[in-house]
Design an enzyme around this catalytic site. Sequence first.
Site, PDB file in Angstrom:
ATOM      1  N   PHE A   1       0.930  -1.378  -0.057  1.00 32.62           N
ATOM      2  CA  PHE A   1       0.016   0.044   0.030  1.00 32.62           C
ATOM      3  C   PHE A   1       0.641   1.322  -0.001  1.00 32.62           C
ATOM      4  O   PHE A   1       0.556   2.286   0.583  1.00 32.62           O
ATOM      5  CB  PHE A   1      -1.046   0.004   0.994  1.00 32.62           C
ATOM      6  CG  PHE A   1      -2.326  -0.348   0.905  1.00 32.62           C
ATOM      7  CD1 PHE A   1      -2.740  -1.543   0.401  1.00 32.62           C
ATOM      8  CD2 PHE A   1      -3.223   0.830   0.592  1.00 32.62           C
ATOM      9  CE1 PHE A   1      -3.963  -2.037  -0.124  1.00 32.62           C
ATOM     10  CE2 PHE A   1      -4.550   0.238   0.088  1.00 32.62           C
ATOM     11  CZ  PHE A   1      -5.062  -0.978  -0.327  1.00 32.62           C
TER      12      PHE A   1
ATOM     13  N   CYS B   1     -15.401   1.284  -1.727  1.00 29.28           N
ATOM     14  CA  CYS B   1     -15.478   1.397  -0.385  1.00 29.28           C
ATOM     15  C   CYS B   1     -14.548   2.393   0.036  1.00 29.28           C
ATOM     16  O   CYS B   1     -15.098   3.104   1.105  1.00 29.28           O
ATOM     17  CB  CYS B   1     -14.836  -0.021   0.193  1.00 29.28           C
ATOM     18  SG  CYS B   1     -15.524  -1.316  -0.094  1.00 29.28           S
TER      19      CYS B   1
ATOM     20  N   LYS C   1     -16.383   6.116   0.143  1.00 27.02           N
ATOM     21  CA  LYS C   1     -17.481   6.235   1.104  1.00 27.02           C
ATOM     22  C   LYS C   1     -17.126   5.957   2.591  1.00 27.02           C
ATOM     23  O   LYS C   1     -17.684   6.518   3.623  1.00 27.02           O
ATOM     24  CB  LYS C   1     -18.727   5.267   0.390  1.00 27.02           C
ATOM     25  CG  LYS C   1     -18.582   3.963   1.033  1.00 27.02           C
ATOM     26  CD  LYS C   1     -19.771   3.048   0.587  1.00 27.02           C
ATOM     27  CE  LYS C   1     -19.537   1.854   0.844  1.00 27.02           C
ATOM     28  NZ  LYS C   1     -19.372   1.246   2.180  1.00 27.02           N
TER      29      LYS C   1
END
Length: 436
Positions: A250, A261, A264
Site C-alpha cells: 500500500f 469502499c 465512502k
Amino acid sequence: MKIAVVGTGYVGLVTGTCFTETGNKVTCVDIDRSKVEKLSAGRITIYEPGLEKIFLRNIKEERLKFTTQLEEAIEDAEIIFLALPTPPGADGGADLKYVLGVADHLGKILKGYKVIVNKSTVPVGTADKVRAAIAKNYNGEYDVVSNPEFLREGVAVDDFMKPDRVVVGTISERAKKLMSDLYAPFVRQGNPVIFMDERSSELTKYAANSFLATKISFMNEIAQLCERMGADVDMVRRGIGSDDRIGKRFLFPGIGYGGSCFPKDVQALIMSSDEVNYEFMILKAVEKVNALQKLHLVQKIKAYYNNDLQGKHFALWGLAFKPNTDDIREAPALHIIDSLIKSGATISAYDPEAINNAKGQLGDKIQYSPNPYKALKDADALIIATEWSEFRTPDFNQIRSLLKNRVIFDGRNLFETSNIGDLGFSYISVGRKIIN
Ligand SMILES: NC(=O)c1ccc[n+]([C@@H]2O[C@H](COP(=O)([O-])OP(=O)(O)OC[C@H]3O[C@@H](n4cnc5c(N)ncnc54)[C@H](O)[C@@H]3O)[C@@H](O)[C@H]2O)c1
C-alpha cells in the site's frame, strides 16, 4: 450449516459461494430479479478471479441457491448474513435504508432463534438499530452480530477462504459458538477469529479502510514532493517499505484511491466523528489529497499540450478502479475521462473486464476498443489508469507504430523510467522524473 445471504453483489456472492465450499447450504437473496435469474441459470454476474469455478460446482452440488424471496431464503437458515449496500447518504454518512429495511422485514417473518450478521460496512451503533428494527415486530429470540468483511475485489475468493483475521462483534455466547463453528474451516492455519463487542467491531472496519486510504494519500503527497524535488518515489517507497514498522504494501502512489469502499468509508467515518463532536483532521486531509490526486494526471496532460486539448484523441488503458475486477465504482479513470472530455478531447478505451460496466455508465461518451492496441490507433498519446498485469510488458513496437505521437501518461508507474526513454517515448508518470 444452513445460511441465508441477503444481497448478492460483490460481497454477498463471494460470501455465499465461499461458505458453500466448506459444505454449508446457502440461499442468496436479492431484490434484483434479473440478477437472481442469471445466477440461478448458472451465469455469474461479476468478474472475480476463481469465483466462477466454485460457484458452478456448488450450484451443481445443490448447496448454492438464489431467490428473490427473503422469507424463502431465511426459512431454514440458522445464520442470516446482510451484505447490503451502504452508500453515502445526502449528508455523506452511510445510508442505512437497505440494512434497516431488511431488518424491519425480518422482524415480520422471523420464527425462532436466528443469528443476524451484519457484513455490510456500517457505522458504530448499527447493530443496536438493527436489533431495534427487528424488535418492533418480533419478540422471540435472536442475536445481531457485527462481522465486517475485509475481502479485496480482485482477490476476494482467496481473502475469504484464507482471511488474515475474522472480526466478530457479539457478546452473545450462543452467537459466538455458531460463528466460531462457521469460520473454523477458514482459519485452520491459525489466523485469528477476533471476538469483541459490536461497536468495536463496527469501528474496526472503518478504521482499517481509513488507515489504508491514509497510506495512499500519504504516498501521493510524497510523490508530489518527489516531482518538485527531483527525487524518485519508487526509490523512496522501497527505502521506507523495508522498515517492518511501515511495511511494503500500500505504498504505491497513483491517481487517487477509488472503488466502492475507500471513498465512502472515509467520508462516513468523518461524518460519524462529527456526530460525536470530534473532528477527524487526518481523514479530512486524506480526502482532500485524494480529490486533488485524481486530477493530477489530467493537469500534467493539459500542461503537456499547453492547456489545449481541443481535438486531441487519447487511448486509455484501464477503466476498472483496480486490476482483476470489473468494478468501476468511483474509478479514477472515470474522473480522467470526464475531465478530458470537458476539455474537448476524445477517448478510445480498453479494459480487459470492465467495458460492459463502463458502457452502462458512460454510454457513447467514449469509444471502446476490443484490445489494447486497437485503442492506440491515431491517438495523440496513451494514458494508463489501471495496473492490469497485461499492460506491464506491452509490445512497445506496436505502441510506437500505432500512436500518432510517442507519448505515454502513466498514472500507475508501470514502466521503468530508465528503459522507456531508450524506447523513444516521452513518459510522464507519478512522482518520478519526466522522460522527454
Ligand atoms: N465491494 C467490496 O469490496 C466490499 C468489501 C468489504 C465490505 N463491503 C461492504 O459490503 C456491503 C455490500 O457491498 P457490495 O460491494 O457487495 O455491494 P453491491 O452493490 O455489489 O451489492 C449489494 C446487493 O444488495 C442488493 N440489495 C439491495 N437491497 C436489497 C434488499 N432489500 N434485499 C436483497 N438484496 C438487496 C442489490 O441488488 C445488490 O445486488 C457494503 O456495505 C460495502 O461497503 C464491500
